[in-house]
Structure formats: structure tokens, C-alpha cells
Design a protein around this motif. Sequence first.
Motif, PDB file in Angstrom:
ATOM      1  N   ASP A 148       2.440   9.238  -5.143  1.00 24.94           N
ATOM      2  CA  ASP A 148       2.757  10.488  -4.437  1.00 24.94           C
ATOM      3  C   ASP A 148       1.475  11.260  -4.117  1.00 24.94           C
ATOM      4  O   ASP A 148       1.334  12.435  -4.447  1.00 24.94           O
ATOM      5  CB  ASP A 148       3.711  11.346  -5.272  1.00 24.94           C
ATOM      6  CG  ASP A 148       4.246  12.554  -4.499  1.00 24.94           C
ATOM      7  OD1 ASP A 148       4.295  12.489  -3.252  1.00 24.94           O
ATOM      8  OD2 ASP A 148       4.606  13.560  -5.148  1.00 24.94           O
ATOM      9  N   ILE A 149       0.541  10.553  -3.481  1.00 27.01           N
ATOM     10  CA  ILE A 149      -0.752  11.170  -3.194  1.00 27.01           C
ATOM     11  C   ILE A 149      -0.578  12.419  -2.333  1.00 27.01           C
ATOM     12  O   ILE A 149       0.310  12.505  -1.486  1.00 27.01           O
ATOM     13  CB  ILE A 149      -1.726  10.176  -2.520  1.00 27.01           C
ATOM     14  CG1 ILE A 149      -1.105   9.578  -1.247  1.00 27.01           C
ATOM     15  CG2 ILE A 149      -2.158   9.092  -3.498  1.00 27.01           C
ATOM     16  CD1 ILE A 149      -2.074   8.707  -0.456  1.00 27.01           C
ATOM     17  N   GLN A 150      -1.471  13.392  -2.577  1.00 29.89           N
ATOM     18  CA  GLN A 150      -1.390  14.682  -1.895  1.00 29.89           C
ATOM     19  C   GLN A 150      -2.714  15.005  -1.215  1.00 29.89           C
ATOM     20  O   GLN A 150      -3.788  14.558  -1.646  1.00 29.89           O
ATOM     21  CB  GLN A 150      -1.054  15.785  -2.899  1.00 29.89           C
ATOM     22  CG  GLN A 150       0.259  15.584  -3.634  1.00 29.89           C
ATOM     23  CD  GLN A 150       1.472  15.681  -2.721  1.00 29.89           C
ATOM     24  OE1 GLN A 150       1.535  16.567  -1.850  1.00 29.89           O
ATOM     25  NE2 GLN A 150       2.436  14.779  -2.898  1.00 29.89           N
ATOM     26  N   ALA A 151      -2.644  15.803  -0.172  1.00 32.85           N
ATOM     27  CA  ALA A 151      -3.848  16.230   0.544  1.00 32.85           C
ATOM     28  C   ALA A 151      -4.829  16.863  -0.433  1.00 32.85           C
ATOM     29  O   ALA A 151      -4.444  17.638  -1.318  1.00 32.85           O
ATOM     30  CB  ALA A 151      -3.483  17.221   1.641  1.00 32.85           C
ATOM     31  N   GLY A 152      -6.106  16.490  -0.282  1.00 35.66           N
ATOM     32  CA  GLY A 152      -7.149  17.031  -1.134  1.00 35.66           C
ATOM     33  C   GLY A 152      -7.466  16.183  -2.353  1.00 35.66           C
ATOM     34  O   GLY A 152      -8.495  16.402  -3.011  1.00 35.66           O
ATOM     35  N   ALA A 176       0.822  -1.210   0.000  1.00 37.18           N
ATOM     36  CA  ALA A 176       0.000   0.000   0.000  1.00 37.18           C
ATOM     37  C   ALA A 176       0.856   1.258   0.000  1.00 37.18           C
ATOM     38  O   ALA A 176       0.568   2.236  -0.710  1.00 37.18           O
ATOM     39  CB  ALA A 176      -0.939  -0.017   1.206  1.00 37.18           C
ATOM     40  N   TRP A 177       1.914   1.254   0.788  1.00 31.78           N
ATOM     41  CA  TRP A 177       2.796   2.421   0.893  1.00 31.78           C
ATOM     42  C   TRP A 177       3.508   2.678  -0.430  1.00 31.78           C
ATOM     43  O   TRP A 177       3.556   3.828  -0.921  1.00 31.78           O
ATOM     44  CB  TRP A 177       3.818   2.193   2.006  1.00 31.78           C
ATOM     45  CG  TRP A 177       4.618   3.418   2.353  1.00 31.78           C
ATOM     46  CD1 TRP A 177       5.750   3.868   1.738  1.00 31.78           C
ATOM     47  CD2 TRP A 177       4.347   4.345   3.409  1.00 31.78           C
ATOM     48  NE1 TRP A 177       6.200   5.015   2.337  1.00 31.78           N
ATOM     49  CE2 TRP A 177       5.356   5.330   3.368  1.00 31.78           C
ATOM     50  CE3 TRP A 177       3.355   4.433   4.383  1.00 31.78           C
ATOM     51  CZ2 TRP A 177       5.404   6.392   4.272  1.00 31.78           C
ATOM     52  CZ3 TRP A 177       3.399   5.487   5.284  1.00 31.78           C
ATOM     53  CH2 TRP A 177       4.420   6.458   5.216  1.00 31.78           C
ATOM     54  N   GLN A 178       4.054   1.625  -1.024  1.00 35.86           N
ATOM     55  CA  GLN A 178       4.795   1.800  -2.281  1.00 35.86           C
ATOM     56  C   GLN A 178       3.873   2.197  -3.428  1.00 35.86           C
ATOM     57  O   GLN A 178       4.296   2.881  -4.366  1.00 35.86           O
ATOM     58  CB  GLN A 178       5.586   0.533  -2.587  1.00 35.86           C
ATOM     59  CG  GLN A 178       6.759   0.354  -1.635  1.00 35.86           C
ATOM     60  CD  GLN A 178       7.430  -1.003  -1.697  1.00 35.86           C
ATOM     61  OE1 GLN A 178       7.236  -1.767  -2.630  1.00 35.86           O
ATOM     62  NE2 GLN A 178       8.223  -1.319  -0.679  1.00 35.86           N
ATOM     63  N   ALA A 179       2.613   1.777  -3.356  1.00 35.15           N
ATOM     64  CA  ALA A 179       1.648   2.175  -4.378  1.00 35.15           C
ATOM     65  C   ALA A 179       1.238   3.636  -4.208  1.00 35.15           C
ATOM     66  O   ALA A 179       1.362   4.449  -5.140  1.00 35.15           O
ATOM     67  CB  ALA A 179       0.420   1.268  -4.315  1.00 35.15           C
ATOM     68  N   LEU A 180       0.761   3.985  -3.026  1.00 44.76           N
ATOM     69  CA  LEU A 180       0.138   5.288  -2.817  1.00 44.76           C
ATOM     70  C   LEU A 180       1.136   6.414  -2.547  1.00 44.76           C
ATOM     71  O   LEU A 180       0.956   7.542  -3.027  1.00 44.76           O
ATOM     72  CB  LEU A 180      -0.853   5.207  -1.654  1.00 44.76           C
ATOM     73  CG  LEU A 180      -2.060   4.287  -1.882  1.00 44.76           C
ATOM     74  CD1 LEU A 180      -2.872   4.169  -0.607  1.00 44.76           C
ATOM     75  CD2 LEU A 180      -2.926   4.790  -3.028  1.00 44.76           C
ATOM     76  N   VAL A 181       2.167   6.124  -1.770  1.00 54.14           N
ATOM     77  CA  VAL A 181       3.119   7.165  -1.383  1.00 54.14           C
ATOM     78  C   VAL A 181       4.276   7.252  -2.370  1.00 54.14           C
ATOM     79  O   VAL A 181       4.569   8.316  -2.928  1.00 54.14           O
ATOM     80  CB  VAL A 181       3.640   6.918   0.051  1.00 54.14           C
ATOM     81  CG1 VAL A 181       4.655   7.997   0.443  1.00 54.14           C
ATOM     82  CG2 VAL A 181       2.483   6.885   1.036  1.00 54.14           C
ATOM     83  N   GLN A 182       4.920   6.121  -2.606  1.00 53.20           N
ATOM     84  CA  GLN A 182       6.111   6.135  -3.456  1.00 53.20           C
ATOM     85  C   GLN A 182       5.770   6.326  -4.937  1.00 53.20           C
ATOM     86  O   GLN A 182       6.419   7.105  -5.631  1.00 53.20           O
ATOM     87  CB  GLN A 182       6.897   4.835  -3.268  1.00 53.20           C
ATOM     88  CG  GLN A 182       8.197   4.789  -4.054  1.00 53.20           C
ATOM     89  CD  GLN A 182       8.985   3.513  -3.758  1.00 53.20           C
ATOM     90  OE1 GLN A 182       8.548   2.658  -3.013  1.00 53.20           O
ATOM     91  NE2 GLN A 182      10.148   3.394  -4.366  1.00 53.20           N
ATOM     92  N   THR A 183       4.762   5.600  -5.437  1.00 51.99           N
ATOM     93  CA  THR A 183       4.448   5.658  -6.865  1.00 51.99           C
ATOM     94  C   THR A 183       3.480   6.787  -7.199  1.00 51.99           C
ATOM     95  O   THR A 183       3.746   7.597  -8.087  1.00 51.99           O
ATOM     96  CB  THR A 183       3.853   4.313  -7.335  1.00 51.99           C
ATOM     97  OG1 THR A 183       4.788   3.265  -7.049  1.00 51.99           O
ATOM     98  CG2 THR A 183       3.573   4.332  -8.827  1.00 51.99           C
TER      99      THR A 183
END
Length: 310
Positions: A142-146, A133-140
Motif C-alpha cells: 500500500d505504497i503512498q506518495a512521499g 509488481a502491482w500485488q507487491a507494491l499496491v495491494q500488499t
Amino acid sequence: MKAMVMHEFGGPEVLKLEDVPKPEIADGEILVDVKAVGVNPIDYVARANGGPMRKSLEQALPAILGWDIAGVVGETKSDQFQAGDRIFALSKFPKITGGYAEFAAVPADEAVIIPGNLSFAEAAAVPLAALTAWQALVQTADIQAGQRVLIHAAAGGVGHFAVQIAKHKGTYVIGTASARNADFLKGLGIDEVVDYATQNVAEVVSDMDVVLHALPPDLRESVSWPCLKEGGLLLSLLGPVPEEETAKFKARAAQIGVRPDQAQLTEIAGLLEDSTFKVTLDKTYPLAEVGAAHTQIAERHTRGKVVLTV
């Protein structure tokens, strides 16, 4: 030591409880007295037919599966840990690790100290699912607030971590799940739950920046692509996405393949320790009942994670 060994591909019955030699550790490794092992969908795929790792598994047979390891350091050839440390790790994935056993050799640079508020079983439920989940959403992504994020199979192993990660990053999160899991997901902070059994996902979800597609590839066109805004990103956990698909829907895609990452797991451990994240165990089984654990996972109705205790 005791271990669950597979000599061939097949049903859960190919996993046999056997006596095997205790592994010897190389430089940079730690010998872990295994207390619990996480069970993931890749486990039953590897057992049944090898899946994406068939070639390496064929060469490794007889093999001991299991990558999510939690236990106590018994011996060390690394200055990162000492005997007695409680550690957890996604170990050597996708190479064969040998986690379904009383002892396992784990690279020290993939291991992290278990947060004090987690049991061994809870710790074993974390690495592969949370790192995916982390590597998908954060690393790949790069989800941002909003931003708006859709998570399929939101109550599952990867899904329930993805919901928490996406909320932690300040996004608006919609998840698909059965009605029985709606309250569970609301407890994790999700903004909306779509009951895939009674609602047409593509009709009620739109304008998403990111979709985490943890479903079979043939469902992308019905439940994921229509939900994305133009230029949005589909994260595929089950195989590559053809370029003609991305062109057809005027969006982007990325295939996610998890890998061990000590720094990321350390960050996740901190968020578990301060109770920002929580891990959910659906059921635990003793090591000898790993076949039953595989059967449950294969039915795809697990809430959170299934773990073996050793």
C-alpha cells in the motif's frame, strides 16, 4: 495443434514441438487463438525441476507450460467476450495452462481486452510481471506518495513495471541495475540508479520504507535489510522470510505470490493504453525456439521481457 510439450524435468531440450489435441473449453472459459506468450523465470524453474509447483507438474506430465497469454478469442462459453476479441491474461497460475501452444483454454474472468496501442507480443509481456509488481507494491505494501522504495533488478520484467507503478503512486524510487540499464531506467522515471557491480548497495541506500527483493534469499542480509528504515517492509519474491530475520533487523516482511486478477489487470491495461505505463521487449522468439528463450531468461540479464510468438 502445435505445442511445446515437456515429458520430464530437465534442460531446455526437454521442450519438444509436438502435435496435440486442441483444448476443449468448459463453461466460463474462452478458447484463445494464441498469438504470443510471455516467458518468465518461473517457466524455466518449472521446466528444470518443478520448483514450487513440482508436485502438480509431476501429476500433469506431459505438460505444456506458459501462463502469459495474448491472442484472439475463437470460441466462448462466457458472456464476457465474443469471438474476435483481442485478449491477454495471466491464465490459471499456478495451475498448468498450456500457453506454449497454438490454442489455449483461458478462464474468461482472468482475461482482459488488449489495449489498442499494444501488439500481441507487448501484451503477452505484461500480465505476470505487472501483476506481481502491482500485488507487491499496491495491494500488499500500500505504497503512498512521499515514501521511499528500493527495487532490486529494476530493469527486469517485474522490476521495470515496479518502477513505473511506484512512480505512478508518487514515491521516491531507487533501483539496482547494471550500468548499461541506467539510461533505460531514467527513461521510466526512476529517481536513482545504483550500479550493483561497482557500488555497495547497503552503503549508498538507506531509510527505505519498502524494498522489493527480487533476488536470491541469501542476498537479503547484504543488499535489502540494511537499506530499510526501522519498521520498513521487505517484499520477498523468492520464498518466505524467517521471523528471526525480521526481528533481527526490526522490520517487516511479506512473501509475494502472484495470482490472476482481472480487476487489477484491467487497471494496468488502462495505464498502458494512456501511455502512463510502457512495456519493454528485450527479444522475441518463435515458439519452436522456446529453449533459447529459457536460456536467456536464466542468465538474468534481460531488459524488460522475453516473449514467444506463435
